[in-house]
Design an enzyme around this catalytic site. Structure first.
Site, short mmCIF file in Angstrom:
data_model
loop_
_atom_site.label_atom_id
_atom_site.label_comp_id
_atom_site.label_asym_id
_atom_site.label_seq_id
_atom_site.Cartn_x
_atom_site.Cartn_y
_atom_site.Cartn_z
N THR A 272 0.81 -1.22 0.00
CA THR A 272 0.00 0.00 0.00
C THR A 272 0.84 1.26 0.00
O THR A 272 1.87 1.33 0.66
CB THR A 272 -0.88 -0.01 1.26
OG1 THR A 272 -1.66 -1.18 1.24
CG2 THR A 272 -1.79 1.21 1.31
N SER A 278 -6.37 1.13 -2.36
CA SER A 278 -7.05 -0.01 -2.98
C SER A 278 -6.52 -0.29 -4.39
O SER A 278 -6.56 -1.42 -4.85
CB SER A 278 -8.54 0.26 -3.04
OG SER A 278 -9.05 0.40 -1.73
N GLY A 527 -22.60 -0.37 30.27
CA GLY A 527 -21.35 0.26 30.67
C GLY A 527 -20.23 -0.74 30.90
O GLY A 527 -19.06 -0.45 30.68
N THR A 548 -11.18 -2.69 6.19
CA THR A 548 -10.39 -1.87 5.26
C THR A 548 -9.16 -2.60 4.74
O THR A 548 -8.87 -2.56 3.55
CB THR A 548 -9.95 -0.57 5.98
OG1 THR A 548 -11.11 0.14 6.37
CG2 THR A 548 -9.10 0.30 5.06
N GLU A 550 -6.29 -5.60 3.75
CA GLU A 550 -6.37 -6.76 2.85
C GLU A 550 -7.50 -6.57 1.85
O GLU A 550 -8.14 -7.54 1.44
CB GLU A 550 -6.59 -8.06 3.65
CG GLU A 550 -5.54 -8.33 4.69
CD GLU A 550 -4.38 -9.18 4.18
OE1 GLU A 550 -4.57 -9.93 3.23
OE2 GLU A 550 -3.27 -9.06 4.74
N ASP A 552 -10.25 -3.13 0.74
CA ASP A 552 -11.41 -2.43 1.29
C ASP A 552 -12.69 -3.18 0.90
O ASP A 552 -12.87 -3.58 -0.24
CB ASP A 552 -11.46 -1.01 0.74
CG ASP A 552 -12.66 -0.24 1.24
OD1 ASP A 552 -12.54 0.40 2.29
OD2 ASP A 552 -13.73 -0.30 0.60
#
Lengths: 754, 754
Positions: A272, A278, A527, A548, A550, A552
């Site tokens: 990347t 992508s 909570g 996202t 490997e 998108d």
């Protein structure tokens, strides 16, 4: 009519009828079940039968006065409902009748009603005085047995690995400082490497067992210890090691693979870029071959062309760098080259700049960084040259002549990673579900003024509805991913194009599912779910990015859809108009089945629970979406709109198709596997899980099915009610179902789950 | 037919027709727009008109050969489309015609088509050679003007506050260590207190300006600096201070309120218990009055009865403790008592134990803790005694005789807090949208092989569809919350029951919306969204818990639904059967309007964009859900099922109603406000925003509307297409729309947004 008028045999049916009429869901098929039971009950006289059947008329239900008589009769008996009996309603009925008429035998026909209508104590326990034995849980199914089914042939590997995770090095604690966290995770990775897990997917010569399928299971189990560990492990052995294994040749293997598997050589996977996430084909880093020196020069041309978000970037000695390979002035496309980053003292080599990506939402135990190369020279041997090489004479050579095909063949190496990412997401979802459900089986909130105890969270219908389908999905996706990995590893199928495309879609829907599930579990725990100690919060942060990296999800879904459009024969990105039209042709000639109007409002249980209906619905959706998509694209192309723009115009349609196809694939894989379960009891459980999953899938997309006229309003409502009903039916088995995931106690450290 | 055969006037229309027929969405109303324009165009001869109209027949569209002639004609002209012109299509058409026939005037009729069909360059720029001026943005609307509309009468307060947040103390940075983070947030809170913001909602005597409405705006703006700051601020001044202000009397005000507003007295709001989150009435802490010593003894009876998750617990000197008040051996219900926690040296006082809650998913700058009381004695004056007091003779006295009503009156003090929580969530959503959209307006990814530049993310239809409706929702919820706060503060309306119930529902849907939006924005930014520096990650962690605190969303939705069921006259929790039936009666007598079959498939633009349709659809849903819910409950109760159990059985139905009602309320509030906008240009923009919001709301629940037969399949598809179309239409204005939120540059620190 007074109580004494009822015969013992009729009396036995009173609690059943009382329950049936307390609930408005009585449908034709349910009446049928009761009618058949009554017809077959030899203990009933024909008069008894007539009387009982007279109470089964939906159009003329028992009067309120009759209903109240039944209630009084039950109360006066003083019998308590014992929730944990195997057939609580039948046993209760027997005791009520015995109270008035002396001992009578256990009635198999009533038992049949109880089973076939799926009447569970939590449907009706508010109607009766209940004896609750809190320690006792339903023992109809065995968590151990389920775990064995899910582990399949990898049981030994998984069991050993789970035990390995009991080492103190894996004990969970809050780690806020990224440097400390990363160093600890590195130690964990090295620990696992030493035990042989790093090399697991490599061949024996390099320390492995060639067990990629087992590796995927390990990966899923690992996230129960920690998400950062899982991802760093995947980067080191799956991506860096995997690129050497799959894109390199013997020399690379011998030189690097054993060391990589042992974590003696730490590496990263530099694909990347900041400017290109992508769109890998558009990356800007260059690898220019210099004939004179027989070296390759790696260079980052522009400001935004640096490698981005590279895991292991701070700890690595070497990177597998993806770059445009230029030989003799010609760009031969994206190739991977091994580039040393640091020397033995861990100092950066000349020309290399690395910058820490800093803190992230999660995975702060992974050292992500940016990398720039300034005319970095490496020997030509460093080219991972399985699919393209530089010959001794300095020319480029590849057996795959089509650059497009070459590129996608190389990218195919990512597919194993995508399955593993989906598996890790699934593991996260299972963990969150286990915590949330165990909490909901202990936590009480509100009550009516009568009861001493407040109600268990898990007994709220809304709580059942929000968690149970997610449990069913976990089972379906587990089986699906198993199958995909087996196919991916199957050497007899050399062309993996179809599997790659299928995995692209599955990775999308499963990682989204994982995120939604973890979020739902966080909220379901209130909570408490927000505290790090309860582990859901970390999973939320860690798993989030799975949608996202490997690939998108949105891009992958389009890939999957294009695969469906072309019958998995080609990919569209570079195809011209005529090619696109040719690829679409088979879709356009496909005739859509017409739908029988009777079918659109068929709402009986037998039909709605029938896998044939589910498959028909899921297939129909895929077919219809494919056909209309092909029509639209053809229309655009005929008007002269370039194919790239035509695909842009139908982008949302593509994504819908990608999801639909993946859902169909998942359910079919699950069904296929369910057929192979030998134990009838658990097979039935898996069938029920599949039904819940399928109905919920149809339910989620009900607007589409209604729009198409595939189902009518009545059927849509019936499906919704069936989903709610199935959640309630599975309520007594929820604890077994989550224990079936097999998360060992030493990893389930959330205080609220204990 | 050759090019020369076209007159100049006809030629001008060719690009318009070319675009219209490139798109399959041509509907009846669109043809109508074109036909009207042609009819009104005096530059056209009657023959021209006839020819042009002949190309408007959907059943007999222009032949492909004609279509190709048009294309050639446009290409041969060599004219470039200039995207940033005010009316790019009309200008383009003019230039094409001028090329062939010499100069001709700007055609108003074509401009009308361009505007009324909402044809935006990104619909068609792929068809032409495009000149892109990236710096130029649409100037049709003004971000400044929009900001003024949103600020309303609070503009001065908001502007001053935004400037205040420019102090270096608010500069954002990663803070991982909770102690350091908490201490810094404490300083920020003290800084704001010093500037008078803490006391803002109190009356003048205690340092305030009685400006609760302004306070809510401040609160929303504050989260742009930091979420922990916002919540700690709210705990100190809103919850702790608010309990003194609203539950206390003059003595308490004089003694504590000024000090609280200045943050000289730090306090916490100790309501929730580990064992009792949502069910406040069931809390176990006791406050027993001792007549002899005139003291109240605060005590935590059991292991799980400690106060839980109390914000400010580590920094506080005092707590406003909610406990069962026992006077003369009688439990008078839940009351609040001021209990000192620490001495001047910040040492815990005897009998008090505080434990840090530790790290959380977010809000780590807020010091949450658990508190136990072991027989802690405080003077009886510490009872916040506005609604219940202990008389001099030691007897309990309250003007509100009904303990139930008393309890809910006290709980009403939470309502302001609920609006503020929703506002903070909304602020978080606005921030995330601003970051994601600014990123998408710069980031390019993929292209076809022809263009030099890759496409902007924001030009992808899927990207428009995922973000634009969320922007519209932000506008609608902003206006809605403004209105609710104004009503809440309106002294002329003493009975706040209805507003409380409405706020319960709105808080749910808006905080869920906020979470979904932040998640969508994280994914839309890819890996960049995952880095803390880009701020979305922190918002995700911080806003997450908003769905749980100040009332769990699922519980609040049921509260809202019960309000609707009873026409806001009572609450059901303790009501017996007959009361419930009485309260339902008005719903059951309600006649449902029948739906005109013509209406169910009306798909023209005028109808779908008409607010009357939206309101009818939203009202119909609420009515129908109310009616069927009342029917179901009546059915159960008639069968003798206790009302508590009956409500349990319809829990999911209740929640659906709660959501439906809240959606209706929000849209109506927005419409009402839009009517008051004086500037016609921006009024029109707000109308379009409202339309997108409403259609998306109907779209999301299309399965329900289809099930009910309220809309047919054709209409459902038309609504989906309209939503996509509206997103595209708003595309050129997205930057203006997010700038309209008014987030100052000094707070918008995300690198990807700059």
């Amino acid at each position: 009519m007074t109580i004494e008028n009822y015969t013992a045999s009729v009396l036995q049916y009173i609690p059943v009828f009382y329950i049936i009429w307390s609930d408005d869901l009585l449908s034709a098929s349910e009446i049928n079940v009761a009618e058949n039971a009554i017809s077959n009950d030899s203990s009933l006289s024909s008069e008894d039968k007539k009387l009982l059947k007279s109470w089964l008329n939906v159009k003329n239900p028992p009067k309120n006065s009759v209903f109240k008589t039944w209630k009084q009769l039950i109360i006066n008996s003083g019998v308590k409902l014992v929730e944990h009996e195997t057939y609580p309603l039948t046993a209760f009925s027997e005791k009520v009748a015995t109270h008035y008429h002396g001992e009578i035998p256990f009635n198999e026909c009533i038992k049949n009603i109880e089973i076939n209508l799926g009447i569970q104590p939590n449907h009706y326990n508010h109607l009766f005085d209940v004896h609750i034995d809190v320690d006792k849980k339903s023992s109809q199914y065995s968590a151990k047995e389920i775990d064995i089914i899910l582990k399949g042939k990898h049981a030994d590997t998984i069991n050993t690995f789970r035990a390995t995770l009991n080492d103190p090095i894996f004990s969970w604690q809050v780690r806020r400082n990224k440097e400390e966290f990363r160093n600890h995770v590195l130690k964990q990775v090295e620990f696992l490497a030493e035990k042989g897990y790093g090399a697991m997917a490599y061949s024996k010569e390099y320390g492995g067992t060639n067990n990629m399928e087992g590796y995927a299971h390990i990966f899923e189990n690992m996230i129960w210890a920690d998400g950062s560990l899982t991802i760093k492990f995947g980067v080191q052995f799956g991506l860096f090691g995997g690129s050497i294994q799959k894109l390199g040749t013997k020399n690379h293997h011998e030189k690097y693979l054993t060391k990589t598997g042992k974590a003696d050589l730490l590496g990263c996977f530099a694909m990347t870029e900041t400017g290109h996430g992508s769109n890998v084909r558009g990356i800007k880093t260059t690898a220019t071959y210099n004939k004179d020196t027989e070296t390759i020069v790696i260079h980052t041309p522009g400001k935004n062309d640096n490698k981005e978000y590279i895991g292991n970037a701070i700890h690595s000695k070497m990177a597998s760098v993806f770059a445009q390979l230029i030989v003799n002035g010609k760009n031969e496309g994206v190739h991977a080259i091994l580039v040393p980053l640091r020397n033995k003292d861990h100092e950066l080599l000349p020309g290399i700049t690395v910058e820490d990506n800093g803190y992230k939402l999660g995975l702060n135990g992974v050292d992500n960084g940016k990398i720039w190369f300034n005319q970095v020279e490496v020997p030509k041997e460093n080219l991972l040259n399985k699919y393209g090489t530089i010959l001794a004479n300095g020319d480029y050579f590849s057996e795959i002549k089509n650059p497009n095909k070459r590129f996608f063949t190389m990218l195919g190496t990512l597919v194993g990673g995508r399955i593993c990412v989906a598996r890790a997401g699934l593991g996260g979802a299972k963990f969150a579900l286990t915590v949330a459900i165990k909490h909901a089986l202990k936590r009480r909130q509100f009550n009516d003024s009568v009861k001493v105890q407040e109600d268990l969270l898990m007994d709220y219908p809304s709580h059942q509805l929000r968690l149970t389908p997610l449990v069913a999905n976990a089972y379906v996706y587990h089986i699906t991913l198993d199958k995909m990995m087996a196919l991916y590893c199957d050497e007899s199928q050399p062309d993996k194009r179809k599997i790659e495309t299928q995995v692209a879609g599955l990775k999308s829907i499963i990682t989204w599912y994982a995120n939604d599930t973890i979020q739902e579990c966080r909220e379901a725990c209130g909570g408490k779910g927000y505290l790090l100690e309860n582990r859901i919060a970390d999973l939320k942060g860690d798993v989030d990015i799975f949608t996202t990296f490997e690939g998108d999800n949105n891009v992958l879904l389009q890939l999957a859809a294009k695969g469906v459009l072309s019958d998995f024969k080609a990919e569209f990105n570079s195809a011209g108009f005529s090619t696109v039209l040719k690829l679409l042709s088979s879709q356009l000639s496909d005739k859509l089945s017409t739908i029988n109007p009777l079918y659109t409002n068929k709402t009986d249980k037998d039909h709605l629970y029938n896998p044939k209906f589910h498959i028909h619905a899921l297939e129909h959706r895929t077919h219809r979406l494919t056909y209309t998509l092909a029509m639209r694209i053809r229309g655009y192309i005929k008007k002269g709109i370039p194919s790239y723009q035509a695909f842009l115009k139908v982008q949302t349609h593509l994504m819908t198709l990608g999801k639909a196809y993946s859902a169909e694939l998942a359910y079919k894989s699950f069904l296929e596997h369910t057929e192979t379960i030998t134990d009838a009891n658990h097979k039935e459980l898996f069938e029920k899980i599949g039904t819940l999953h399928a109905l919920q899938e149809i339910r989620k997309d009900a607007s589409w099915y209604l729009e198409q006229g595939y189902i009518g309003g009545t059927k849509s409502k019936a499906i919704r009610q069936r989903v709610e009903r199935l959640c309630t039916e599975l309520r007594p088995h929820l604890n077994t179902l989550i224990d079936g995931f097999g998360i060992p106690e030493h990893l389930l450290t959330a205080p609220i789950a204990n």
